[in-house]
Design an enzyme around this catalytic site. Structure first.
Site, PDB file in Angstrom:
ATOM      1  N   GLY A  50       0.811  -1.223   0.000  1.00 58.62           N
ATOM      2  CA  GLY A  50       0.000   0.000   0.000  1.00 58.62           C
ATOM      3  C   GLY A  50       0.837   1.262   0.000  1.00 58.62           C
ATOM      4  O   GLY A  50       2.015   1.229  -0.337  1.00 58.62           O
TER       5      GLY A  50
ATOM      6  N   LEU B 210       0.337   3.602  -2.109  1.00 58.82           N
ATOM      7  CA  LEU B 210       0.669   3.424  -3.522  1.00 58.82           C
ATOM      8  C   LEU B 210       1.172   4.702  -4.177  1.00 58.82           C
ATOM      9  O   LEU B 210       0.672   5.794  -3.926  1.00 58.82           O
ATOM     10  CB  LEU B 210      -0.565   2.911  -4.278  1.00 58.82           C
ATOM     11  CG  LEU B 210      -1.145   1.591  -3.755  1.00 58.82           C
ATOM     12  CD1 LEU B 210      -2.369   1.186  -4.582  1.00 58.82           C
ATOM     13  CD2 LEU B 210      -0.103   0.470  -3.758  1.00 58.82           C
TER      14      LEU B 210
ATOM     15  N   GLY C 299       5.375   4.039  -8.822  1.00 59.72           N
ATOM     16  CA  GLY C 299       6.118   2.780  -8.969  1.00 59.72           C
ATOM     17  C   GLY C 299       5.154   1.603  -8.962  1.00 59.72           C
ATOM     18  O   GLY C 299       5.174   0.751  -9.859  1.00 59.72           O
ATOM     19  N   HIS C 300       4.285   1.573  -7.948  1.00 55.36           N
ATOM     20  CA  HIS C 300       3.274   0.505  -7.879  1.00 55.36           C
ATOM     21  C   HIS C 300       2.364   0.542  -9.105  1.00 55.36           C
ATOM     22  O   HIS C 300       2.018  -0.491  -9.679  1.00 55.36           O
ATOM     23  CB  HIS C 300       2.393   0.688  -6.639  1.00 55.36           C
ATOM     24  CG  HIS C 300       3.117   0.655  -5.328  1.00 55.36           C
ATOM     25  ND1 HIS C 300       3.248   1.764  -4.531  1.00 55.36           N
ATOM     26  CD2 HIS C 300       3.741  -0.355  -4.676  1.00 55.36           C
ATOM     27  CE1 HIS C 300       3.910   1.426  -3.432  1.00 55.36           C
ATOM     28  NE2 HIS C 300       4.222   0.157  -3.495  1.00 55.36           N
TER      29      HIS C 300
ATOM     30  N   GLN D 145       7.754  -9.568   7.839  1.00 52.53           N
ATOM     31  CA  GLN D 145       8.955  -9.169   7.109  1.00 52.53           C
ATOM     32  C   GLN D 145       9.615  -7.919   7.700  1.00 52.53           C
ATOM     33  O   GLN D 145      10.610  -7.441   7.180  1.00 52.53           O
ATOM     34  CB  GLN D 145       8.657  -8.977   5.624  1.00 52.53           C
ATOM     35  CG  GLN D 145       7.875  -7.726   5.270  1.00 52.53           C
ATOM     36  CD  GLN D 145       7.477  -7.726   3.814  1.00 52.53           C
ATOM     37  OE1 GLN D 145       6.631  -8.491   3.377  1.00 52.53           O
ATOM     38  NE2 GLN D 145       8.097  -6.857   3.023  1.00 52.53           N
TER      39      GLN D 145
ATOM     40  N   ASP E 116      13.339  -3.330  -5.646  1.00 54.48           N
ATOM     41  CA  ASP E 116      13.696  -4.352  -4.661  1.00 54.48           C
ATOM     42  C   ASP E 116      14.331  -5.510  -5.416  1.00 54.48           C
ATOM     43  O   ASP E 116      13.759  -6.592  -5.526  1.00 54.48           O
ATOM     44  CB  ASP E 116      12.445  -4.786  -3.904  1.00 54.48           C
ATOM     45  CG  ASP E 116      11.804  -3.624  -3.169  1.00 54.48           C
ATOM     46  OD1 ASP E 116      12.199  -3.350  -2.044  1.00 54.48           O
ATOM     47  OD2 ASP E 116      10.927  -2.952  -3.759  1.00 54.48           O
TER      48      ASP E 116
ATOM     49  N   GLN F   7      14.903  -8.830  -3.695  1.00 56.64           N
ATOM     50  CA  GLN F   7      13.634  -9.492  -3.382  1.00 56.64           C
ATOM     51  C   GLN F   7      13.179 -10.401  -4.542  1.00 56.64           C
ATOM     52  O   GLN F   7      12.643 -11.479  -4.315  1.00 56.64           O
ATOM     53  CB  GLN F   7      12.571  -8.430  -3.098  1.00 56.64           C
ATOM     54  CG  GLN F   7      11.168  -8.978  -2.900  1.00 56.64           C
ATOM     55  CD  GLN F   7      10.203  -7.918  -2.405  1.00 56.64           C
ATOM     56  OE1 GLN F   7      10.086  -7.715  -1.208  1.00 56.64           O
ATOM     57  NE2 GLN F   7       9.528  -7.241  -3.307  1.00 56.64           N
TER      58      GLN F   7
ATOM     59  N   SER G 263       9.339   5.656  -3.410  1.00 53.35           N
ATOM     60  CA  SER G 263       9.203   4.693  -2.316  1.00 53.35           C
ATOM     61  C   SER G 263       8.144   5.200  -1.351  1.00 53.35           C
ATOM     62  O   SER G 263       8.021   6.405  -1.132  1.00 53.35           O
ATOM     63  CB  SER G 263      10.531   4.568  -1.573  1.00 53.35           C
ATOM     64  OG  SER G 263      10.334   3.939  -0.319  1.00 53.35           O
TER      65      SER G 263
HETATM   66  P1  AMP Z   1       6.070  -2.341  -1.597  1.00 52.70           P
HETATM   67  O1  AMP Z   1       4.687  -1.798  -1.453  1.00 52.70           O
HETATM   68  O2  AMP Z   1       7.150  -1.386  -1.216  1.00 52.70           O
HETATM   69  O3  AMP Z   1       6.219  -3.714  -0.974  1.00 52.70           O
HETATM   70  O4  AMP Z   1       6.283  -2.572  -3.149  1.00 52.70           O
HETATM   71  C1  AMP Z   1       5.394  -3.372  -3.885  1.00 52.70           C
HETATM   72  C2  AMP Z   1       5.995  -3.627  -5.240  1.00 52.70           C
HETATM   73  O5  AMP Z   1       6.187  -2.387  -5.921  1.00 52.70           O
HETATM   74  C3  AMP Z   1       7.369  -4.304  -5.160  1.00 52.70           C
HETATM   75  O6  AMP Z   1       7.468  -5.277  -6.186  1.00 52.70           O
HETATM   76  C4  AMP Z   1       8.303  -3.168  -5.388  1.00 52.70           C
HETATM   77  O7  AMP Z   1       9.547  -3.557  -5.945  1.00 52.70           O
HETATM   78  C5  AMP Z   1       7.529  -2.306  -6.369  1.00 52.70           C
HETATM   79  N1  AMP Z   1       8.022  -0.933  -6.332  1.00 52.70           N
HETATM   80  C6  AMP Z   1       8.136  -0.134  -5.238  1.00 52.70           C
HETATM   81  N2  AMP Z   1       8.686   1.046  -5.576  1.00 52.70           N
HETATM   82  C7  AMP Z   1       8.935   0.987  -6.914  1.00 52.70           C
HETATM   83  C8  AMP Z   1       9.491   1.902  -7.858  1.00 52.70           C
HETATM   84  N3  AMP Z   1       9.924   3.093  -7.496  1.00 52.70           N
HETATM   85  N4  AMP Z   1       9.585   1.484  -9.141  1.00 52.70           N
HETATM   86  C9  AMP Z   1       9.153   0.259  -9.516  1.00 52.70           C
HETATM   87  N5  AMP Z   1       8.624  -0.639  -8.681  1.00 52.70           N
HETATM   88  C10 AMP Z   1       8.501  -0.287  -7.392  1.00 52.70           C
END
Ligand code: AMP
Length: 286
Positions: free
Chosen positions: A31, A33, A36-37, A61, A150, A153, A185
């Site tokens: 979330g 969001l 990137g998401h 985690q 990530d 990951q 982020s």
């Molecule tokens: P998170 O909510 O931080 O767990 O991220 C969920 C997904 O979104 C993960 O696969 C992250 O790698 C991806 N993600 C987060 N930030 C970015 C970004 N700036 N660019 C591309 N993917 C992202």
């Protein structure tokens, strides 16, 4: 868009669409969001008949209680953004729904989970494997979407998939950045104005370091220079910078080591404190 709160609902819709022969894209998130998401969501929408986004701040985690407590939660806004994208389902379970009893599974993830983030955040990747394996089992996706932000990951999830016999494609999506280069982020909202103004320096230095490679610098020399340059900035403190083989995630001593097995390339991965906020980023040297 339908909001699913229970595992049963998620399993039911997954089963229904599977029986209809529809392709299902899964986008796991925590979330808060941002674009990137949304880039992952757009890719899934383009590739599949049905897109499921999950929003779950997975406690197993987090190895730092304060990080978990202060993790941004913006459910209403998230739902609005997903409706705007035409997402079919969002799965937003409560903690007791995901973990009716404690998850005691330990995944033998090996080397890819022991270095860098794995070394600095004990238990983090095991928690990631726990939640992602559950989401995969419940939603049975045709493809799942993860961001290269990530980077480690993704390697860990592929390892978990080998262990658990999941056989579908992971789609790796490029890092989306702010205009000044800072990787987007959810944690960026926690940056103070001073920290936010210095944070773009991270990508700037990493980008610059690609030229040092062209000029003949070794991985070790680049590592040292990146760390020194960033640590010179007020508020920045590098936790690690490692140039690794993109597939094995082993630190490389010379550039040739990064190109085996086939398809591998050198990538520099950083974790850095920007004031009190821990950020990660990476750069490909190919
Ligand atoms: P998170 O909510 O931080 O767990 O991220 C969920 C997904 O979104 C993960 O696969 C992250 O790698 C991806 N993600 C987060 N930030 C970015 C970004 N700036 N660019 C591309 N993917 C992202």
């Amino acid at each position: 868009m339908k909001i699913l709160r229970t595992v049963k609902e998620l399993e039911n819709i997954a089963e229904t669409h599977k029986n209809e022969g529809k392709t299902v894209g899964l986008v796991p998130t925590m979330g808060a969001l941002h674009e990137g998401h949304i880039s992952l969501v757009k890719k899934s929408k383009a590739d599949n008949d049905i897109t499921i986004v999950s929003i779950f701040v997975n406690p197993t985690q987090f190895n730092n209680a304060n990080d978990l407590a202060t993790y941004p939660r913006t459910e209403e806004e998230d739902i609005r953004k997903l409706v705007e994208q035409g997402v079919d389902y969002v799965f937003i379970p409560a903690v007791h729904e995901v973990y009716p009893e404690p998850d005691k599974r330990i995944f033998p993830l090996g080397h890819v989970a022991e270095v860098m983030e794995g070394a600095m955040r004990p238990g983090h990747f095991n928690g990631v494997a726990q939640i992602v394996s559950k989401l995969f089992a419940w939603s049975q996706p045709t493809k799942a979407y993860f961001g290269e932000k990530d980077f480690q990951q993704i390697a860990v999830i592929k390892q978990m998939m080998r262990l658990e016999n999941f056989n579908f494609q992971i789609v790796e999506c490029p890092i989306v950045r702010e205009e000044d280069g800072l990787a987007k982020s959810s944690r960026n909202v926690r940056l103070s104005p001073q920290a936010r103004s210095i944070a773009p320096r991270i990508h700037e230095v990493l980008e610059q370091s690609k030229q040092w490679k062209e000029q003949g610098a070794t991985p070790a020399q680049i590592t040292e220079k990146v760390t020194a340059l960033l640590n010179k900035e007020p508020l920045l403190k590098t936790e690690y910078y490692e140039i690794v083989n993109s597939q094995t995630l082993s630190t490389i001593n010379n550039w040739n080591e990064a190109y085996m097995p086939e398809g591998a390339y050198p990538i520099g991965c950083i974790a850095i404190f920007c004031d009190d906020v821990r950020l990660i980023d990476n750069i490909k040297y190919n």
